[in-house]
Motif scaffolding. Structure first.
Motif, PDB file in Angstrom:
ATOM      1  N   ASP A   3     -19.775  52.992 -73.516  1.00 57.07           N
ATOM      2  CA  ASP A   3     -19.362  51.599 -73.367  1.00 57.07           C
ATOM      3  C   ASP A   3     -18.024  51.342 -74.055  1.00 57.07           C
ATOM      4  O   ASP A   3     -17.178  50.596 -73.548  1.00 57.07           O
ATOM      5  CB  ASP A   3     -20.424  50.664 -73.952  1.00 57.07           C
ATOM      6  CG  ASP A   3     -21.691  50.634 -73.117  1.00 57.07           C
ATOM      7  OD1 ASP A   3     -21.618  51.071 -71.947  1.00 57.07           O
ATOM      8  OD2 ASP A   3     -22.732  50.198 -73.621  1.00 57.07           O
ATOM      9  N   ILE A   4     -17.839  51.960 -75.220  1.00 60.53           N
ATOM     10  CA  ILE A   4     -16.580  51.808 -75.952  1.00 60.53           C
ATOM     11  C   ILE A   4     -15.432  52.400 -75.142  1.00 60.53           C
ATOM     12  O   ILE A   4     -14.356  51.783 -75.012  1.00 60.53           O
ATOM     13  CB  ILE A   4     -16.675  52.499 -77.333  1.00 60.53           C
ATOM     14  CG1 ILE A   4     -17.729  51.824 -78.204  1.00 60.53           C
ATOM     15  CG2 ILE A   4     -15.315  52.494 -78.023  1.00 60.53           C
ATOM     16  CD1 ILE A   4     -17.430  50.393 -78.553  1.00 60.53           C
ATOM     17  N   LYS A   5     -15.642  53.567 -74.572  1.00 59.98           N
ATOM     18  CA  LYS A   5     -14.597  54.200 -73.769  1.00 59.98           C
ATOM     19  C   LYS A   5     -14.242  53.346 -72.558  1.00 59.98           C
ATOM     20  O   LYS A   5     -13.059  53.215 -72.202  1.00 59.98           O
ATOM     21  CB  LYS A   5     -15.063  55.582 -73.308  1.00 59.98           C
ATOM     22  CG  LYS A   5     -15.134  56.627 -74.405  1.00 59.98           C
ATOM     23  CD  LYS A   5     -15.568  57.961 -73.811  1.00 59.98           C
ATOM     24  CE  LYS A   5     -15.633  59.050 -74.851  1.00 59.98           C
ATOM     25  NZ  LYS A   5     -16.066  60.338 -74.275  1.00 59.98           N
ATOM     26  N   GLU A   6     -15.255  52.779 -71.926  1.00 57.73           N
ATOM     27  CA  GLU A   6     -15.012  51.945 -70.754  1.00 57.73           C
ATOM     28  C   GLU A   6     -14.226  50.693 -71.126  1.00 57.73           C
ATOM     29  O   GLU A   6     -13.292  50.289 -70.413  1.00 57.73           O
ATOM     30  CB  GLU A   6     -16.346  51.557 -70.110  1.00 57.73           C
ATOM     31  CG  GLU A   6     -16.207  50.767 -68.823  1.00 57.73           C
ATOM     32  CD  GLU A   6     -15.449  51.519 -67.749  1.00 57.73           C
ATOM     33  OE1 GLU A   6     -14.740  50.864 -66.962  1.00 57.73           O
ATOM     34  OE2 GLU A   6     -15.561  52.764 -67.705  1.00 57.73           O
ATOM     35  N   SER A   7     -14.573  50.076 -72.260  1.00 55.69           N
ATOM     36  CA  SER A   7     -13.835  48.896 -72.722  1.00 55.69           C
ATOM     37  C   SER A   7     -12.389  49.252 -73.050  1.00 55.69           C
ATOM     38  O   SER A   7     -11.461  48.486 -72.744  1.00 55.69           O
ATOM     39  CB  SER A   7     -14.518  48.309 -73.959  1.00 55.69           C
ATOM     40  OG  SER A   7     -15.815  47.854 -73.658  1.00 55.69           O
ATOM     41  N   LEU A   8     -12.216  50.409 -73.641  1.00 51.87           N
ATOM     42  CA  LEU A   8     -10.870  50.860 -73.996  1.00 51.87           C
ATOM     43  C   LEU A   8     -10.032  51.104 -72.741  1.00 51.87           C
ATOM     44  O   LEU A   8      -8.848  50.737 -72.677  1.00 51.87           O
ATOM     45  CB  LEU A   8     -10.958  52.128 -74.842  1.00 51.87           C
ATOM     46  CG  LEU A   8      -9.734  52.542 -75.658  1.00 51.87           C
ATOM     47  CD1 LEU A   8      -9.249  51.402 -76.535  1.00 51.87           C
ATOM     48  CD2 LEU A   8     -10.059  53.774 -76.496  1.00 51.87           C
ATOM     49  N   GLN A  81     -14.568  45.069 -83.848  1.00 50.57           N
ATOM     50  CA  GLN A  81     -15.872  44.629 -84.355  1.00 50.57           C
ATOM     51  C   GLN A  81     -17.000  45.468 -83.759  1.00 50.57           C
ATOM     52  O   GLN A  81     -17.971  45.782 -84.441  1.00 50.57           O
ATOM     53  CB  GLN A  81     -16.068  43.151 -84.022  1.00 50.57           C
ATOM     54  CG  GLN A  81     -15.081  42.238 -84.715  1.00 50.57           C
ATOM     55  CD  GLN A  81     -15.190  40.797 -84.246  1.00 50.57           C
ATOM     56  OE1 GLN A  81     -16.091  40.440 -83.491  1.00 50.57           O
ATOM     57  NE2 GLN A  81     -14.276  39.946 -84.678  1.00 50.57           N
ATOM     58  N   ARG A  82     -16.872  45.841 -82.502  1.00 53.22           N
ATOM     59  CA  ARG A  82     -17.890  46.691 -81.878  1.00 53.22           C
ATOM     60  C   ARG A  82     -17.877  48.101 -82.477  1.00 53.22           C
ATOM     61  O   ARG A  82     -18.934  48.722 -82.651  1.00 53.22           O
ATOM     62  CB  ARG A  82     -17.668  46.766 -80.369  1.00 53.22           C
ATOM     63  CG  ARG A  82     -17.956  45.454 -79.635  1.00 53.22           C
ATOM     64  CD  ARG A  82     -17.625  45.569 -78.173  1.00 53.22           C
ATOM     65  NE  ARG A  82     -18.388  46.630 -77.525  1.00 53.22           N
ATOM     66  CZ  ARG A  82     -18.140  47.082 -76.298  1.00 53.22           C
ATOM     67  NH1 ARG A  82     -17.127  46.562 -75.599  1.00 53.22           N
ATOM     68  NH2 ARG A  82     -18.884  48.038 -75.781  1.00 53.22           N
ATOM     69  N   LEU A  83     -16.694  48.605 -82.800  1.00 52.20           N
ATOM     70  CA  LEU A  83     -16.603  49.941 -83.399  1.00 52.20           C
ATOM     71  C   LEU A  83     -17.330  49.985 -84.739  1.00 52.20           C
ATOM     72  O   LEU A  83     -17.929  50.998 -85.088  1.00 52.20           O
ATOM     73  CB  LEU A  83     -15.136  50.347 -83.586  1.00 52.20           C
ATOM     74  CG  LEU A  83     -14.267  50.461 -82.329  1.00 52.20           C
ATOM     75  CD1 LEU A  83     -12.888  50.986 -82.673  1.00 52.20           C
ATOM     76  CD2 LEU A  83     -14.914  51.345 -81.277  1.00 52.20           C
ATOM     77  N   GLU A  84     -17.282  48.883 -85.477  1.00 52.02           N
ATOM     78  CA  GLU A  84     -17.948  48.836 -86.780  1.00 52.02           C
ATOM     79  C   GLU A  84     -19.457  49.018 -86.655  1.00 52.02           C
ATOM     80  O   GLU A  84     -20.093  49.560 -87.551  1.00 52.02           O
ATOM     81  CB  GLU A  84     -17.663  47.503 -87.462  1.00 52.02           C
ATOM     82  CG  GLU A  84     -16.294  47.419 -88.087  1.00 52.02           C
ATOM     83  CD  GLU A  84     -16.141  46.157 -88.920  1.00 52.02           C
ATOM     84  OE1 GLU A  84     -15.883  46.279 -90.140  1.00 52.02           O
ATOM     85  OE2 GLU A  84     -16.269  45.058 -88.362  1.00 52.02           O
ATOM     86  N   GLN A 164     -26.195  57.329 -84.713  1.00 52.93           N
ATOM     87  CA  GLN A 164     -27.200  56.310 -84.478  1.00 52.93           C
ATOM     88  C   GLN A 164     -26.583  54.937 -84.680  1.00 52.93           C
ATOM     89  O   GLN A 164     -25.842  54.708 -85.621  1.00 52.93           O
ATOM     90  CB  GLN A 164     -28.387  56.472 -85.425  1.00 52.93           C
ATOM     91  CG  GLN A 164     -29.484  55.426 -85.201  1.00 52.93           C
ATOM     92  CD  GLN A 164     -30.582  55.535 -86.235  1.00 52.93           C
ATOM     93  OE1 GLN A 164     -30.552  56.407 -87.089  1.00 52.93           O
ATOM     94  NE2 GLN A 164     -31.549  54.643 -86.152  1.00 52.93           N
ATOM     95  N   ASN A 165     -26.901  54.042 -83.768  1.00 53.19           N
ATOM     96  CA  ASN A 165     -26.334  52.700 -83.824  1.00 53.19           C
ATOM     97  C   ASN A 165     -26.692  52.014 -85.137  1.00 53.19           C
ATOM     98  O   ASN A 165     -27.849  51.947 -85.515  1.00 53.19           O
ATOM     99  CB  ASN A 165     -26.871  51.883 -82.647  1.00 53.19           C
ATOM    100  CG  ASN A 165     -26.171  50.552 -82.528  1.00 53.19           C
ATOM    101  OD1 ASN A 165     -26.380  49.657 -83.328  1.00 53.19           O
ATOM    102  ND2 ASN A 165     -25.327  50.439 -81.533  1.00 53.19           N
TER     103      ASN A 165
END
Length: 246
Positions: A3-8, A81-84, A164-165
């Motif tokens: 999801d992070i890669k897609e947002s990036l 904020q999501r990366l944190e 782990q999240n």
């Protein structure tokens, strides 16, 4: 992580559209700075661009391109904020994340930032513009994107257990049975704000305190029975008053 890669990738695609309009962006800054009588100082922060758009922007073209820049900065800030919450990280990823958060801060001084090869945004400026006015503001987004991609690359090399999240680990703490009132730990409407080590310790101490209180009540009941038995022994059997009382 996907999801992070897609947002990036989405932010990168939007940035490419913005990058194609760099001359329009610089023209908009020129117009608004002139309206603000602020043409001596360089454009040195995201907040300054926001102020130009809010108070000194007189046409829709300038407003559109300035808003596009601010939206990209906002998207990058939210992604930070999501990366944190993705994982606890290590020294390298944490340093990269802190750098990103600092760069996209509204008040951070970005006048000294310069995007380097393969980015050519600075090369599209005149020497005076690059050195004294716009070199930092045009470099901000590509520098942050590079920093985030580096964060992703380092994160993918972390051990599986570190991936782990973080939010899932926090939620697991709150799902324990017989937990104390979560409002005392800064939780409202079922949404934990943050679980520190101190909060976890408080959960443990509360359970121990409850067990101690139960043991104390049992001991008090036992002592109460013992006191009554001792009193009956010392007083002896009951005798009616009269001459045979002694």
């Amino acid at each position: 992580m996907n999801d992070i890669k897609e947002s990036l990738r989405t932010i990168e695609q939007n940035y490419k559209i913005f990058q194609q309009q760099q001359f329009t962006f610089i023209a908009a800054l020129e117009h608004t700075r002139e309206n603000a009588h602020d043409k001596i100082k360089p454009v040195s922060s995201i907040g300054q661009v926001q102020m130009y758009m809010d108070h000194y922007c007189n046409n829709s073209t300038d407003k559109r391109i300035l808003l596009m820049f601010l939206n990209l900065c906002g998207d990058l800030s939210r992604l930070c904020q999501r990366l944190e919450t993705l994982h606890s990280g290590n020294a390298t990823t944490n340093a990269l994340l802190e750098k990103c958060k600092t760069l996209v801060s509204q008040s951070n001084d970005l006048s000294a930032i310069r995007a380097k090869y393969p980015h050519d945004v600075v090369n599209h400026l005149s020497c005076d513009e690059a050195r004294n006015h716009y070199g930092g503001v045009v470099s901000l987004i590509p520098v942050v994107l590079d920093c985030m991609k580096e964060w992703v690359a380092h994160s993918e090399k972390l051990p599986r257990h570190m991936m782990q999240n973080v939010s899932s680990r926090r939620a697991a703490i709150y799902q324990q049975p017989d937990r104390p009132n979560l409002h005392t730990l800064g939780v409202h409407h079922g949404q934990p704000t943050f679980v520190t080590e101190g909060a976890q310790t408080l959960l443990s101490l509360t359970e121990k305190g409850r067990a101690r209180e139960e043991r104390r009540e049992v001991r008090m009941k036992q002592l109460g029975g013992l006191r009554r038995a001792i009193r009956r022994f010392l007083d002896g059997p009951w005798k009616p008053p009269g001459k045979n009382a002694f």
